[in-house]
Design an enzyme around this catalytic site. Structure first.
Site, short mmCIF file in Angstrom:
data_model
loop_
_atom_site.label_atom_id
_atom_site.label_comp_id
_atom_site.label_asym_id
_atom_site.label_seq_id
_atom_site.Cartn_x
_atom_site.Cartn_y
_atom_site.Cartn_z
N ASN A 184 0.87 -1.18 0.00
CA ASN A 184 0.00 0.00 0.00
C ASN A 184 0.91 1.23 0.00
O ASN A 184 1.48 1.57 1.03
CB ASN A 184 -0.89 -0.04 1.25
CG ASN A 184 -1.74 1.21 1.39
OD1 ASN A 184 -1.83 2.03 0.48
ND2 ASN A 184 -2.36 1.35 2.56
N LYS A 207 0.07 4.28 -0.37
CA LYS A 207 -0.58 5.49 0.17
C LYS A 207 -0.31 6.68 -0.74
O LYS A 207 -0.29 6.51 -1.97
CB LYS A 207 -0.12 5.71 1.62
CG LYS A 207 -0.33 4.46 2.48
CD LYS A 207 -0.16 4.67 3.95
CE LYS A 207 -0.41 3.35 4.68
NZ LYS A 207 -0.31 3.48 6.13
N HIS A 217 -9.73 1.03 4.66
CA HIS A 217 -8.46 1.30 5.35
C HIS A 217 -8.72 2.27 6.51
O HIS A 217 -9.53 3.20 6.39
CB HIS A 217 -7.43 1.88 4.38
CG HIS A 217 -6.05 1.90 4.99
ND1 HIS A 217 -5.66 2.87 5.88
CD2 HIS A 217 -5.02 1.04 4.88
CE1 HIS A 217 -4.42 2.60 6.28
NE2 HIS A 217 -4.01 1.49 5.69
N GLU A 221 -5.64 -4.90 10.50
CA GLU A 221 -4.61 -3.87 10.74
C GLU A 221 -4.96 -3.10 12.00
O GLU A 221 -5.77 -2.16 11.94
CB GLU A 221 -4.55 -2.90 9.56
CG GLU A 221 -4.19 -3.55 8.25
CD GLU A 221 -3.61 -2.53 7.26
OE1 GLU A 221 -2.49 -2.75 6.79
OE2 GLU A 221 -4.27 -1.51 6.99
N SER A 245 3.18 -2.07 10.46
CA SER A 245 4.62 -2.12 10.74
C SER A 245 5.28 -3.45 10.36
O SER A 245 6.19 -3.92 11.03
CB SER A 245 4.89 -1.78 12.21
OG SER A 245 4.47 -0.44 12.48
#
Ligand code: PGA
Length: 250
Positions: A8, A10, A96, A169, A214
């Site tokens: 991802n 972003k 998300h 997540e 992470s």
């Protein structure tokens, strides 16, 4: 079931940077084991350049990070699933936590997007996850259950497994360097698996549940070997081909 290793990006990368990163990734993954599949979620502006850089690479798919649940219309600033497909996407992310928290997307709206994108022929990674406050106040199971129930509300119970994945997540682990421990990941993924098996009696067992938050080359191997972890969704460590390819091959 293939592991789904997803990047991802972003709001990062120009077209040139995105295409160059993807070309390096394709080269680094030429010997990728048969049990892995890759999806890269780039900014809208880089999708076309990335589609060109990918060419006919069947094991690396391209995805949008967001979509709007309509074919077309007066929705300034939005992008439809049909437009994503037109530019070469086979995937889209929904739910998300940054979309939920920064852009105020409700679980119900996430559900509309998920159902519409699936009906439009895109594959989905639906993200779920709790804040630290929700975890600390004992709401983990309730929060995940609601996000899954509402996020999948419009989806038929006969959906084929390869087109629908979840990504767990925990919000407190995204971009913080604080990865969830094995115990926390196992607990959340078991909740997600139980939900999927009930909601999709035929296919729920085979749907992929990714972990995100992470993930780095150093911890990816341990994470993907945990029960009910069927891949990862990677932000920061996916921006460089070198580190993301190490994660994909972990
Ligand atoms: P991170 O982001 O890997 O930078 O924590 C993950 C995500 O938000 O998908």
């Amino acid at each position: 079931m293939k592991l789904l290793m997803a990047a991802n990006w972003k709001m990062h990368k120009t077209r040139a940077d995105a295409a160059a990163t993807l070309s390096r990734l394709v080269a680094a993954l030429s010997g990728m084991p048969a049990d892995r599949e890759v999806a890269v979620f780039t900014p809208f502006t880089a999708l076309s350049a990335c589609a060109d850089a990918l060419g006919e690479s069947p094991r690396i798919g391209l995805g949008g990070q967001n979509c709007y649940p309509a074919q077309e219309g007066a929705f300034t600033g939005e992008c439809s699933p049909a437009m994503l497909r037109d530019v070469g996407c086979t995937w889209v992310l929904t739910g998300h936590s940054e979309r939920r928290a920064i852009f105020g997307e409700s679980a119900a709206f996430v559900g509309q997007k998920t159902a519409f994108a699936l009906a439009s022929g895109l594959k989905i990674v639906l993200c779920i996850g709790e804040t630290l406050e929700e975890r600390d106040s004992g709401q983990l199971a309730a929060v995940l259950e609601r996000q899954m129930r509402e996020g999948l509300a419009g989806v038929g119970d006969d959906m084929p497994a390869p087109v629908l994945s979840l990504a767990y997540e925990p919000v407190w682990a995204i971009g913080t360097g604080r990865v969830a421990g094995p115990k926390e990941i196992l607990e959340a993924h078991a909740l997600a698996r139980a939900f999927l098996e009930k909601r999709f009696p035929a296919q729920g067992k085979a749907m992929r549940i990714l972990y995100g938050g992470s993930v780095k080359p150093e911890n990816a191997g341990e994470i993907i070997r945990l029960d009910n972890v069927n891949g990862v969704l990677v932000g920061g460590a996916s921006l460089q081909a070198e580190s993301f390819s190490r994660i994909v091959l972990a």
